[in-house]
Design a protein around this motif. Structure first.
Motif, short mmCIF file in Angstrom:
data_model
loop_
_atom_site.label_atom_id
_atom_site.label_comp_id
_atom_site.label_asym_id
_atom_site.label_seq_id
_atom_site.Cartn_x
_atom_site.Cartn_y
_atom_site.Cartn_z
N ARG A 1 0.48 -1.33 -0.23
CA ARG A 1 -0.22 -0.04 0.07
C ARG A 1 0.99 1.10 -0.08
O ARG A 1 0.34 2.43 0.15
CB ARG A 1 -1.09 0.16 0.82
N TRP A 2 2.24 1.19 -0.10
CA TRP A 2 3.43 1.88 0.00
C TRP A 2 3.05 3.27 -1.20
O TRP A 2 3.72 4.41 -1.38
CB TRP A 2 4.09 1.82 1.09
N GLY A 3 2.88 2.06 -2.22
CA GLY A 3 3.44 2.51 -3.81
C GLY A 3 2.20 3.08 -4.02
O GLY A 3 1.01 2.69 -4.38
N ARG A 4 2.09 4.54 -5.10
CA ARG A 4 1.52 4.79 -6.71
C ARG A 4 1.88 4.41 -7.79
O ARG A 4 0.98 4.40 -8.20
CB ARG A 4 1.05 6.35 -6.66
N GLU A 5 3.49 4.04 -7.92
CA GLU A 5 3.75 3.07 -8.93
C GLU A 5 5.05 3.00 -8.54
O GLU A 5 5.47 2.63 -7.89
CB GLU A 5 4.88 4.58 -9.53
N SER A 6 4.87 1.53 -9.17
CA SER A 6 5.78 0.45 -8.98
C SER A 6 7.17 0.45 -9.70
O SER A 6 8.09 0.99 -10.52
CB SER A 6 5.56 -0.96 -10.35
N PRO A 7 7.68 -0.30 -8.38
CA PRO A 7 9.38 0.73 -9.38
C PRO A 7 9.95 0.02 -10.20
O PRO A 7 11.00 0.38 -10.64
CB PRO A 7 10.21 0.24 -8.28
#
Lengths: 329, 329
Positions: A263-269
């Motif tokens: 849930r920490w990202g809006r974009e995948s690394p």
């Protein structure tokens, strides 16, 4: 006995039947990656139902002895593990709570930085954290949890191997020196320095046919995988090399997004190709039913009985015995 | 108008009366340090009760304009803040949720490493984390939360000042160059490099009479504190120096243990003297009632009206206006 020290398939009777067909005596399964404590309790509840409904095929194991007894009865022993410390929610006393619920293996972090340690995706690698990390390692040691470093950074591996009073595991990763450092974007394969330090303290590494960690990817042959086992045994010793396939099936694209960024990202690394299959396995390992063929290939490649016993399961059983049973109440 | 950009007293009518007596127009209060999302909701619920019971003295402010209106009515505007990202529980979408509940200031970490950033107590300083940290900074910017770096590491400060598209704050810390690096074990004072970078991007630093961050500790005089303000204004500019007293009262030893190690530790990184008072303040600042005396000492020291307005509150109001009101819905 075959011990597979990591699978993360969506659990079901179909999977348990594959374990039986593949003569798998024990599987370390993943309960949580980004799940909270509360969510993980529900996952344990779902497993409890599965154990009740499939008592002819599987049972929960809390000690090395229980694993051996369950496997001897023709069933598969399940060892509970976390691929992240997320379910511990920075509460050191939850280590014992989840141990009481059967959890025996805990990876310090899953790819990214957390309060305890740097993961393999960090560009700046500060290793095991000064306060939270070191206090949690001590707690995991005291409670009798096996520490898993598979998705941790280079320095987290080195720091933890040194800080831990018990031997630790890399449950599922391949040696960089064999597969090359370019096989996977996420720096998942382990350096020779880490693996030498791991084995010097009595640890074990589980090798994986996951295509993003193989030298020739999806085209890797069964013989090339066996060659990696042979090379690793020669390099690190037959007492320290084992299997951790990372096998998983049964998921859609939403699961991939969850693993990548919780849930920490809006974009995948790393870019996610929504059209591509969630995962692909080499033709010779499309399910745990393939283990007997792999064993035959190992025998053909010259593995003796003692070596086979160690690599297929004996090393994990020895390590589990040393760590799970050292609990100081 | 006086803006105190951090106080962490246990809230009560008695404290609000002190604010009124000290002519404090706005206080940034701390809702959470190690509290979870759920626990923080209850803290907000307690504040809502306090606002209802003390509507003659205090009100919640969500914008710079609301602060000015509340202060103009003779009351004290309360700005909600977190001294840690713990309540966000690694869920990027909770930034907006807590903004909707009135939270406007978020410190990235409280002393130790977390998923977002390294704190000032870490021996190895990897700064803002590659993935989680950078995505959260972007989210905080977009939602209109002011980022606070007071308890963050040197490198976290430098990385965040660079990564943030909005100016950031050090709400409560003193300059190392003035107080010396030896005043506090926990590396809380800020380097000249950090403060220069902060002000170059439009940030503000709040100076504090907390004795563990003063050159002469408990013996520091009011004049010496004013000298630090003068020195800081000369060094960093009158538009970037302000007040953040860190004043707190009303707690017992259990609160000290909570601040030091939340639930993550069994041992405090720094020894806790259970016999010593929880906190001591210099004789000239034992409560916010002392502000008018401090203002008089500043006037006597040669601060002009424009400088006084900026340092006492104008700089915070300007920064709050730039950050809180830039929300992109």
């Amino acid at each position: 006995m075959i011990v597979d020290c990591l699978q993360y398939s969506k659990p079901s009777r179909e999977r348990f039947l594959e374990w039986q067909a593949g003569r798998v005596g024990c599987v370390h399964v993943t309960l949580a990656v980004w799940e909270t404590a509360r969510e993980t309790l529900s996952v344990i509840g779902q497993w409890n139902d599965l154990f009740a409904e499939n008592a002819d095929l599987v049972a929960l194991a809390r000690t090395a002895e229980e694993i051996q007894a369950i496997a001897a009865s023709g069933r598969t022993a399940v060892v509970f593990g976390f691929q992240n410390t997320a379910p511990l929610e920075d509460d050191i006393r939850l280590v014992q709570v989840f141990h009481d619920l059967g959890v025996r293996i805990v990876q310090l972090t899953y790819n990214t930085q957390n309060s305890i340690a740097a993961g393999c995706w960090e560009n700046e690698d500060s290793g095991l954290s000064t306060h939270v990390g070191r206090q949690f390692v001590r707690e995991l040691n005291q409670v009798g949890m096996l520490i898993d470093l598979s998705h941790c950074s280079e320095r987290t591996c080195l720091d933890t191997i040194e800080a831990s009073s018990a031997p630790v595991a890399v449950t599922h990763a391949n040696p960089i020196e064999f597969v090359g450092s370019e096989v996977e974007l996420g720096r998942r394969p382990k350096s020779t320095e880490v693996l030498n330090a791991l084995v010097a303290r009595g640890g074990v590494v589980g090798l994986s046919p996951y295509v993003r960690m193989l030298k020739n990817g999806i085209h890797t042959t069964e013989q090339e995988f066996v060659d990696m086992i042979s090379w690793s045994v020669d390099k690190f010793g037959a007492e320290h090399v084992a299997l951790g396939t990372d096998f998983y099936t049964g998921y859609g694209i939403e699961a991939v997004k969850w693993w990548r960024m919780g849930r920490w990202g809006r974009e995948s690394p790393f870019p996610i190709d929504e059209q591509a299959p969630v995962v692909e396995w080499p033709a010779w390992f499309t399910s745990p039913e393939a283990f007997p063929s792999m064993v035959a290939a190992m025998e053909k490649s010259g593995f003796g009985t003692t070596e086979l016993d160690l690599v297929l399961g004996g090393n994990w059983i020895r390590l589990f015995g040393e760590v799970f049973d050292r609990q100081t109440p």
